[in-house]
Design a protein around this motif. Sequence first.
Motif, short mmCIF file in Angstrom:
data_model
loop_
_atom_site.label_atom_id
_atom_site.label_comp_id
_atom_site.label_asym_id
_atom_site.label_seq_id
_atom_site.Cartn_x
_atom_site.Cartn_y
_atom_site.Cartn_z
N ILE A 118 -39.49 10.70 19.93
CA ILE A 118 -40.16 9.43 20.20
C ILE A 118 -39.22 8.30 19.84
CG2 ILE A 118 -42.01 7.89 19.41
CD1 ILE A 118 -43.83 10.26 19.20
N GLY A 119 -39.15 7.31 20.71
CA GLY A 119 -38.32 6.14 20.46
C GLY A 119 -38.76 4.98 21.32
N MET A 120 -38.13 3.84 21.11
CA MET A 120 -38.50 2.64 21.86
C MET A 120 -37.26 1.79 22.12
SD MET A 120 -41.26 -0.37 20.83
CE MET A 120 -40.33 -0.95 19.40
N ARG A 150 -26.68 9.99 13.91
CA ARG A 150 -27.75 10.13 12.93
C ARG A 150 -29.11 10.11 13.62
NH1 ARG A 150 -27.26 5.52 8.81
NH2 ARG A 150 -29.00 6.68 7.91
N VAL A 151 -30.10 10.69 12.95
CA VAL A 151 -31.50 10.69 13.40
C VAL A 151 -31.60 11.31 14.81
CG1 VAL A 151 -33.63 9.37 13.40
CG2 VAL A 151 -31.64 8.46 12.20
N ALA A 152 -30.93 12.43 14.99
CA ALA A 152 -31.01 13.15 16.27
C ALA A 152 -31.20 14.64 16.00
CB ALA A 152 -29.75 12.91 17.10
N PRO A 153 -32.36 15.03 15.44
CA PRO A 153 -32.56 16.42 15.04
C PRO A 153 -32.56 17.41 16.21
CG PRO A 153 -34.63 15.20 14.93
CD PRO A 153 -33.54 14.20 15.16
N ASN A 154 -32.78 16.91 17.42
CA ASN A 154 -32.80 17.81 18.57
C ASN A 154 -31.41 18.15 19.09
OD1 ASN A 154 -35.65 18.05 18.76
ND2 ASN A 154 -35.73 16.02 19.69
N LEU A 155 -30.37 17.55 18.49
CA LEU A 155 -28.99 17.85 18.88
C LEU A 155 -28.22 18.33 17.65
CD1 LEU A 155 -28.12 14.85 21.26
CD2 LEU A 155 -28.78 17.18 21.90
N GLY A 191 -30.84 9.21 18.85
CA GLY A 191 -30.27 8.89 17.55
C GLY A 191 -29.47 7.60 17.51
N ILE A 192 -28.77 7.44 16.38
CA ILE A 192 -28.01 6.22 16.09
C ILE A 192 -26.56 6.61 15.80
CG2 ILE A 192 -27.83 4.20 14.58
CD1 ILE A 192 -30.79 4.78 13.81
N HIS A 193 -25.64 5.94 16.47
CA HIS A 193 -24.21 6.21 16.26
C HIS A 193 -23.76 5.53 14.97
CE1 HIS A 193 -19.81 5.56 17.75
NE2 HIS A 193 -19.89 6.46 16.80
N SER A 229 -29.68 -4.98 13.55
CA SER A 229 -28.43 -5.19 12.82
C SER A 229 -27.55 -3.94 12.78
CB SER A 229 -28.73 -5.65 11.39
OG SER A 229 -29.43 -4.65 10.68
N ARG A 230 -28.15 -2.75 12.83
CA ARG A 230 -27.38 -1.50 12.75
C ARG A 230 -27.64 -0.59 13.94
NH1 ARG A 230 -29.35 0.28 6.95
NH2 ARG A 230 -31.23 -0.66 7.81
N GLY A 231 -28.20 -1.15 14.99
CA GLY A 231 -28.48 -0.36 16.18
C GLY A 231 -29.72 0.50 16.07
N ALA A 232 -30.55 0.23 15.06
CA ALA A 232 -31.71 1.09 14.81
C ALA A 232 -33.02 0.48 15.26
CB ALA A 232 -31.79 1.43 13.31
N ALA A 233 -32.99 -0.66 15.94
CA ALA A 233 -34.23 -1.26 16.43
C ALA A 233 -34.90 -0.28 17.40
CB ALA A 233 -33.95 -2.59 17.13
N GLY A 234 -36.19 -0.10 17.25
CA GLY A 234 -36.93 0.78 18.15
C GLY A 234 -37.10 2.20 17.64
N GLU A 235 -36.64 2.49 16.43
CA GLU A 235 -36.83 3.85 15.89
C GLU A 235 -38.27 4.00 15.40
OE1 GLU A 235 -35.04 6.54 15.88
OE2 GLU A 235 -33.35 5.62 16.92
N ILE A 236 -39.21 3.94 16.33
CA ILE A 236 -40.63 3.96 15.98
C ILE A 236 -41.13 5.33 15.57
CG2 ILE A 236 -41.18 1.96 17.40
CD1 ILE A 236 -42.30 3.93 19.48
N SER A 237 -40.29 6.36 15.71
CA SER A 237 -40.72 7.68 15.26
C SER A 237 -41.05 7.67 13.78
CB SER A 237 -39.63 8.72 15.54
OG SER A 237 -38.46 8.43 14.81
N TYR A 238 -40.50 6.69 13.05
CA TYR A 238 -40.72 6.61 11.61
C TYR A 238 -41.87 5.67 11.22
CZ TYR A 238 -36.60 9.40 10.83
OH TYR A 238 -35.71 10.45 10.82
#
Length: 406
Positions: A232-234, A173-178, A163-165, A246-255
């Motif tokens: 899944i992530g990168m 955020r974006v950490a449904p497994n936790l 996920g993303i802090h 810019s917000r620490g979300a680079a690599g969120e390829i699950s979307y």
Amino acid sequence: MYATLGNVVSMGGGTANTTSLLRVMNERAVFAEIFRLGKVSRPELAQATGLSKPTISVALADLERARLVRPVGLRTGNAGRAALLYEIRPQAGWVLAVDIGRAYVRFALADLVGEIVARRDEPSRAESYDEVLAQLTEMAAALTTEAGLAPGDITLTVFGTPGIHDKETGALRVAPNLPGWELPGAVERLADVTGSPYILENDVDLAAVGEGAYGLGEGVPHFVYVSLGTGIGMGVVIDGKLYRGSRGAAGEISYMPVGEGDPRADPGRGMFESVASADGVIAAAARLGMIAATAKDVFDAARAGDETALKVVSAEADHVAHALAGIVAVLDPELVVLGGGIGTQAADLLIGPVTERLPALVALRPPRIEASTLGADAVLLGALAFGLATARDLVFERAVAVTPPG
């Protein structure tokens, strides 16, 4: 080259302030080169930094007084006088690396030169946020005790999580497994785990750092680490540096819009993750009439020649190839490292088909695709590499702040 007295121009602070600043700069330069070179002599440090031998001697004396470096014997065998060697004092700092996953929690405690002195892995209590926090606290206490340290001895703790802090709310955020980590203030409670300074980083970003420091990405300036597993992530490395966005979300390829289905069906998961993660593989098998408890069961059946399982693997390879095509078109990496449970355990089934399909999907020759050699330790090793680089600066700054010049 590093600064010398002749290169420094006073900006109103007076000669004493300028000399003190220069002294700190020289000590930092020498400290950094000892880390880079390992056991090293004064002449070698002078050559590496461009500083004079007397300046090197003063810096080494100050660093030794601050208990940051130590002499470790003589280099012999060459003609002439034997050279005294110096190295970083390992006990000058300690880094605690933590990988908080859905299935496992992994800890490693290392000294300032990266030697792991204690290690522990446990099944995660991820069903409850409070249980995970208690587990982290217990494991941290056990490791520090095992190493003969007190919690306050830890220089820095690095936590890797999915996920993303969200720094504004303190949520993950974006950490449904936790579950539970999406609540405001959840991340800040990590400060209580050891009582030491801490950093939280995305786990796949850390895996990319680990791959660059210890794995296939070492010496590769442009590569991506793609984790295929429970999620899944990168992680993206550009010019040898981790790229966060810019917000620490680079690599969120699950979307990424890859696969079938309505992307709004599960707001906690992206379209690509819904079809290509472990749960996606199990669901694909079920749609074809195959009952599998885990994705590994599907891949094992495919290796045994099961036709249904082979169809699932073919669909998985197709999803991965289309996702990588988008990544290659935007980033043009030299290397794609596959990690995560699926990326490593099913590499023998996926890399060949993905490599065959990519040329038809990209404009130029595709990058090479390889399975991570770090396995389940990728995140932990990345946390160590990241933590060591940061901790070295911390111990230097603390030592300089409290140690008067000789």
